[in-house]
Motif scaffolding. Structure first.
Motif, PDB file in Angstrom:
ATOM      1  N   PRO A  86      12.326  30.548  23.372  1.00 39.27           N
ATOM      2  CA  PRO A  86      12.699  31.954  23.165  1.00 39.27           C
ATOM      3  C   PRO A  86      11.484  32.876  23.111  1.00 39.27           C
ATOM      4  N   ASN A  87      11.630  34.037  23.747  1.00 35.11           N
ATOM      5  CA  ASN A  87      10.599  35.082  23.734  1.00 35.11           C
ATOM      6  C   ASN A  87       9.239  34.525  24.147  1.00 35.11           C
ATOM      7  N   CYS A  88       9.232  33.824  25.267  1.00 35.49           N
ATOM      8  CA  CYS A  88       8.027  33.139  25.734  1.00 35.49           C
ATOM      9  C   CYS A  88       7.618  33.672  27.101  1.00 35.49           C
ATOM     10  N   GLU A  89       6.314  33.706  27.341  1.00 35.02           N
ATOM     11  CA  GLU A  89       5.768  34.087  28.642  1.00 35.02           C
ATOM     12  C   GLU A  89       4.769  33.028  29.081  1.00 35.02           C
ATOM     13  N   VAL A  90       4.907  32.536  30.301  1.00 40.78           N
ATOM     14  CA  VAL A  90       4.006  31.530  30.858  1.00 40.78           C
ATOM     15  C   VAL A  90       3.112  32.199  31.892  1.00 40.78           C
ATOM     16  N   VAL A  91       1.806  32.074  31.712  1.00 39.69           N
ATOM     17  CA  VAL A  91       0.822  32.668  32.621  1.00 39.69           C
ATOM     18  C   VAL A  91      -0.023  31.546  33.207  1.00 39.69           C
ATOM     19  N   PHE A  92      -0.122  31.497  34.524  1.00 39.22           N
ATOM     20  CA  PHE A  92      -0.927  30.490  35.209  1.00 39.22           C
ATOM     21  C   PHE A  92      -2.295  31.090  35.521  1.00 39.22           C
ATOM     22  N   GLU A 107       5.976  24.379  31.285  1.00 34.16           N
ATOM     23  CA  GLU A 107       7.016  24.875  30.387  1.00 34.16           C
ATOM     24  C   GLU A 107       7.959  25.831  31.128  1.00 34.16           C
ATOM     25  N   CYS A 108       9.231  25.679  30.883  1.00 31.91           N
ATOM     26  CA  CYS A 108      10.233  26.594  31.443  1.00 31.91           C
ATOM     27  C   CYS A 108      10.472  27.713  30.434  1.00 31.91           C
ATOM     28  N   PRO A 109      10.224  28.970  30.795  1.00 31.86           N
ATOM     29  CA  PRO A 109      10.360  30.069  29.834  1.00 31.86           C
ATOM     30  C   PRO A 109      11.744  30.155  29.202  1.00 31.86           C
ATOM     31  N   GLU A 110      12.778  29.744  29.934  1.00 32.09           N
ATOM     32  CA  GLU A 110      14.126  29.853  29.377  1.00 32.09           C
ATOM     33  C   GLU A 110      14.379  28.837  28.263  1.00 32.09           C
ATOM     34  N   TYR A 111      13.509  27.813  28.143  1.00 32.14           N
ATOM     35  CA  TYR A 111      13.683  26.820  27.081  1.00 32.14           C
ATOM     36  C   TYR A 111      13.050  27.265  25.763  1.00 32.14           C
ATOM     37  N   TRP A 144      11.149  16.476  38.251  1.00 30.94           N
ATOM     38  CA  TRP A 144      12.062  17.249  39.097  1.00 30.94           C
ATOM     39  C   TRP A 144      13.423  17.451  38.435  1.00 30.94           C
ATOM     40  N   TRP A 145      13.717  16.618  37.445  1.00 29.30           N
ATOM     41  CA  TRP A 145      15.031  16.688  36.815  1.00 29.30           C
ATOM     42  C   TRP A 145      15.109  17.774  35.752  1.00 29.30           C
ATOM     43  N   GLY A 146      13.982  18.358  35.396  1.00 31.54           N
ATOM     44  CA  GLY A 146      13.992  19.421  34.400  1.00 31.54           C
ATOM     45  C   GLY A 146      14.352  18.942  33.007  1.00 31.54           C
ATOM     46  N   TRP A 147      13.761  17.805  32.596  1.00 31.53           N
ATOM     47  CA  TRP A 147      14.069  17.246  31.280  1.00 31.53           C
ATOM     48  C   TRP A 147      13.677  18.214  30.168  1.00 31.53           C
TER      49      TRP A 147
END
Length: 389
Positions: A330-336, A324-328, A248-251
């Motif tokens: 670069p140029n990344c897309e997360v698809v579930f 994974e957080c996309p903002e961490y 939850w802390w977004g490490w």
């Protein structure tokens, strides 16, 4: 000097060496006809319990397998592979296996079919003790049989060069540049870092083993991003990994972000350390083709495929996991992908197997397939992708 009491001396003298044939004794088979013989060579520690005759076959059962010898074929089914046994049409023994295989054996009398049904029903149950598994008897008899040939037996079982070099052969086959862009790491030697990963792993050349250890500590089950495939034509790289432990802390983990983003600079087999060359310069250096140069203005995209649903991934953050957080990156897309858990997959498999045993109905077949979650899936062709388990 060690002094023993008379009771201790008597206890030591009463100790005996128990052999394998005493722990796992072999039994004589029950033959339905006097002239019958065991129809297969037995393994070490295996003994045949029953041998009988079916309508057009010889059927036998040992402490390891069910063996049915038909006129033109032979069926060997390990007992632990059998899921259920039933009698159909009074004379037919119907054996369903866990791998979706179905074995049928026809008998001449109802009593004979029922007798074999009782025998198989008893042995397909889960063993009451761990030692009842056949592997223990097999190991004990092997150790006794090869007692005088341990060194020779060990030499024969030692893997040859074609086995030990399989990893390097695969790396060469898929065209990885191990001189500049990639390197083979032995950080998982003897499976010390991640027991579910191979001992050798392919990583970017500039990623150190110390960084890999740091990334492994950030990923579930120590499964850091590991390369498993490279497309020969497009250079697309596929890697697999465990979920990041963001909670939850977004490490965040700088080494993990560096490792993941490094894959983009290695597409098409080229080399870039991620700082000296940009994506555009990197692609332009790969070839002088005008078509590729026109595409070089678009940097490589990192596609992360998460097999879970978004709700399941977010819920895992409460347990210390996450996604994974996309903002961490670069140029990344997360698809579930929204795949169900293992229990739902098992139920779906059982439903599909049940469907295959029924009479086909063309009008309803496709509808039932969709209801069982077996349908066509879209194909994705990213330049680099990850599979998060």
């Amino acid at each position: 000097i060690l002094f023993l009491s008379p009771q201790e001396v008597e206890a030591q003298q009463s100790l005996e060496c128990i052999q394998a044939n005493q722990i796992f004794p072999k039994k004589s088979p029950v033959l339905e006809e006097e002239n019958m013989q065991v129809p297969f060579p037995e393994l070490h520690g295996e003994f045949t319990e029953y041998v009988g005759r079916a309508e057009d076959a010889i059927i036998a059962m040992s402490n390891y397998r069910l063996h049915i010898k038909f006129k033109e074929s032979v069926v060997n089914v390990p007992l632990q592979l059998i899921e259920s046994v039933e009698c159909r049409d009074m004379f037919q023994l119907h054996v369903t296996c866990k791998d979706c295989k179905i074995v049928r054996c026809q008998f001449t009398t109802f009593e004979q079919c029922q007798e074999w049904l009782k025998r198989l029903t008893v042995v397909v149950r889960p063993p009451a003790r761990l030692e009842d598994l056949f592997s223990f008897a097999f190991h004990a008899w092997c150790m006794e049989f090869y007692a005088g040939e341990k060194e020779q037996h060990g030499e024969l079982c030692r893997p040859g060069e074609h086995v030990t070099s399989w990893f390097k052969n695969e790396v060469e086959r898929m065209g990885f540049d191990t001189q500049n862009a990639w390197r083979i790491s032995d950080i998982n030697s003897k499976f010390r870092l991640c027991p579910s990963y191979p001992q050798q792993l392919l990583v970017p050349a500039w990623i150190t083993d110390k960084e890999l250890e740091n990334v492994a500590g950030f990923r579930s089950w120590k499964r850091f991003p590991a390369v498993v495939y490279r497309h020969l034509s497009t250079g697309a790289v596929i890697a697999r990994c465990g979920q990041p432990e963001v909670s939850w802390w977004g490490w965040r983990n700088a080494d993990d972000e560096h490792l993941v983003s490094s894959r983009k600079h290695l597409t098409n087999g080229g080399y870039s350390n991620g700082t000296e060359l940009g994506d555009t310069d990197f692609e332009s250096s790969m070839t002088n083709s005008s078509e590729v140069e026109s595409l070089a203005i678009q940097p490589h995209k990192l596609l992360i495929l998460d097999a879970r649903s978004y709700a399941a991934a977010v819920a895992n953050r409460a347990k210390g996991g996450g996604c994974e957080c996309p903002e961490y990156y670069p140029n990344c897309e997360v698809v579930f992908m929204g795949m169900a858990n293992i229990h739902s997959i098992r139920k779906s498999f059982q439903s599909l197997r049940f469907l295959c045993t029924q009479m086909p109905d063309p009008a309803k077949y496709v509808i039932v397939i969709i209801l069982f979650n077996f349908g066509p899936s879209s194909a994705l062709s990213p330049s680099c992708s990850y599979s998060t388990s």
